[in-house]
Scaffold this motif. Structure first.
Motif, PDB file in Angstrom:
ATOM      1  N   VAL A  84       0.834  -1.203   0.000  1.00 12.96           N
ATOM      2  CA  VAL A  84       0.000   0.000   0.000  1.00 12.96           C
ATOM      3  C   VAL A  84       0.871   1.257   0.000  1.00 12.96           C
ATOM      4  CG1 VAL A  84      -1.624   1.376   1.390  1.00 12.96           C
ATOM      5  CG2 VAL A  84      -2.032  -1.074   1.024  1.00 12.96           C
ATOM      6  N   VAL A  85       1.867   1.292   0.857  1.00 18.12           N
ATOM      7  CA  VAL A  85       2.754   2.462   0.919  1.00 18.12           C
ATOM      8  C   VAL A  85       3.434   2.681  -0.427  1.00 18.12           C
ATOM      9  CG1 VAL A  85       4.865   3.398   1.953  1.00 18.12           C
ATOM     10  CG2 VAL A  85       3.112   2.354   3.406  1.00 18.12           C
ATOM     11  N   ARG A  86       3.931   1.629  -1.022  1.00 16.02           N
ATOM     12  CA  ARG A  86       4.608   1.752  -2.319  1.00 16.02           C
ATOM     13  C   ARG A  86       3.639   2.192  -3.422  1.00 16.02           C
ATOM     14  NH1 ARG A  86       9.799   0.095  -1.823  1.00 16.02           N
ATOM     15  NH2 ARG A  86      10.261  -1.082   0.070  1.00 16.02           N
ATOM     16  N   ARG A  87       2.404   1.716  -3.364  1.00 13.44           N
ATOM     17  CA  ARG A  87       1.394   2.157  -4.338  1.00 13.44           C
ATOM     18  C   ARG A  87       1.091   3.641  -4.180  1.00 13.44           C
ATOM     19  NH1 ARG A  87      -3.638  -1.515  -3.916  1.00 13.44           N
ATOM     20  NH2 ARG A  87      -4.451   0.022  -5.366  1.00 13.44           N
ATOM     21  N   ILE A  88       1.054   4.125  -2.947  1.00 14.55           N
ATOM     22  CA  ILE A  88       0.809   5.553  -2.700  1.00 14.55           C
ATOM     23  C   ILE A  88       1.917   6.385  -3.338  1.00 14.55           C
ATOM     24  CG2 ILE A  88       0.758   7.344  -0.910  1.00 14.55           C
ATOM     25  CD1 ILE A  88      -0.772   5.231   0.833  1.00 14.55           C
TER      26      ILE A  88
ATOM     27  N   ALA B 194      -8.879   5.241   4.292  1.00 12.41           N
ATOM     28  CA  ALA B 194     -10.202   5.148   4.906  1.00 12.41           C
ATOM     29  C   ALA B 194     -10.958   6.443   4.631  1.00 12.41           C
ATOM     30  CB  ALA B 194     -10.061   4.939   6.414  1.00 12.41           C
ATOM     31  N   GLU B 195     -12.262   6.349   4.571  1.00  9.62           N
ATOM     32  CA  GLU B 195     -13.084   7.534   4.309  1.00  9.62           C
ATOM     33  C   GLU B 195     -12.831   8.616   5.355  1.00  9.62           C
ATOM     34  OE1 GLU B 195     -17.765   8.713   3.861  1.00  9.62           O
ATOM     35  OE2 GLU B 195     -17.150   6.661   3.401  1.00  9.62           O
TER      36      GLU B 195
ATOM     37  N   ASP C  87       2.279  -5.258  10.996  1.00  8.81           N
ATOM     38  CA  ASP C  87       0.898  -5.581  10.642  1.00  8.81           C
ATOM     39  C   ASP C  87      -0.058  -4.408  10.815  1.00  8.81           C
ATOM     40  OD1 ASP C  87       1.753  -8.112  10.034  1.00  8.81           O
ATOM     41  OD2 ASP C  87       0.976  -9.031  11.864  1.00  8.81           O
ATOM     42  N   ALA C  88       0.341  -3.373  11.543  1.00  4.42           N
ATOM     43  CA  ALA C  88      -0.560  -2.250  11.806  1.00  4.42           C
ATOM     44  C   ALA C  88       0.008  -0.890  11.418  1.00  4.42           C
ATOM     45  CB  ALA C  88      -0.939  -2.220  13.284  1.00  4.42           C
TER      46      ALA C  88
ATOM     47  N   VAL D 106      -5.229   2.908   4.882  1.00  2.00           N
ATOM     48  CA  VAL D 106      -4.560   3.897   5.734  1.00  2.00           C
ATOM     49  C   VAL D 106      -5.610   4.687   6.509  1.00  2.00           C
ATOM     50  CG1 VAL D 106      -3.092   5.955   5.740  1.00  2.00           C
ATOM     51  CG2 VAL D 106      -2.618   4.091   4.130  1.00  2.00           C
ATOM     52  N   SER D 107      -5.420   4.760   7.830  1.00  2.00           N
ATOM     53  CA  SER D 107      -6.340   5.539   8.666  1.00  2.00           C
ATOM     54  C   SER D 107      -5.705   6.832   9.181  1.00  2.00           C
ATOM     55  CB  SER D 107      -6.849   4.709   9.842  1.00  2.00           C
ATOM     56  OG  SER D 107      -5.771   4.314  10.673  1.00  2.00           O
TER      57      SER D 107
END
Length: 130
Positions: A9-13, A30-31, A79-80, A112-113
């Motif tokens: 996810v981080v790399r995609r961002i 996250a919304e 994991d978090a 991501v929150s």
């Protein structure tokens, strides 16, 4: 989520930001996500919600006449959470930015929150975004 998923996810961002494809980031946050940038410059503040975060990210190239770049250096994940070290570069109003920054990510339910941005040189960061 697994550490490997969070790393992806981080790399995609970073990849989507580099390609200026902000809309592809939509499903990664996250919304009700929150992105916090310390300081008092034009980009500082707490951005509440996915749409506000996307507007914030879209504003970076606008504020720098398209010169802002972020080069991912390394990612440390669990994991978090994740920590992404990157090199920020750009020019703005006759000033040049070139410094390392750290983004601290928190993940919930696979997205991501929270994000906290931490520049390695807060004084240079402030001067650039003043």
């Amino acid at each position: 989520m697994s550490a490997a998923s969070n790393d992806a996810v981080v790399r995609r961002i970073f990849d989507a930001f580099a390609r200026r494809e902000a809309l592809s980031l939509r499903g990664l946050f996250a919304e009700d996500a929150v992105w916090t940038v310390p300081g008092a410059g034009v980009m500082a503040g707490t951005h509440h919600g996915r749409d506000a975060i996307l507007r914030f990210l879209a504003r970076l190239p606008k504020e720098t006449d398209g010169t802002y770049r972020s080069e991912l250096v390394d990612v440390l994940v669990s994991d978090a959470r994740a920590a992404a070290l990157y090199r920020a570069r750009g020019t703005r109003n006759g000033r040049t930015l070139e410094l390392d920054q750290l983004l601290l990510f928190t993940f919930e339910d696979g997205v991501v929150s929270r994000v906290l941005a931490l520049p390695s040189d807060p004084g240079a960061f402030e001067a650039f975004w003043a």
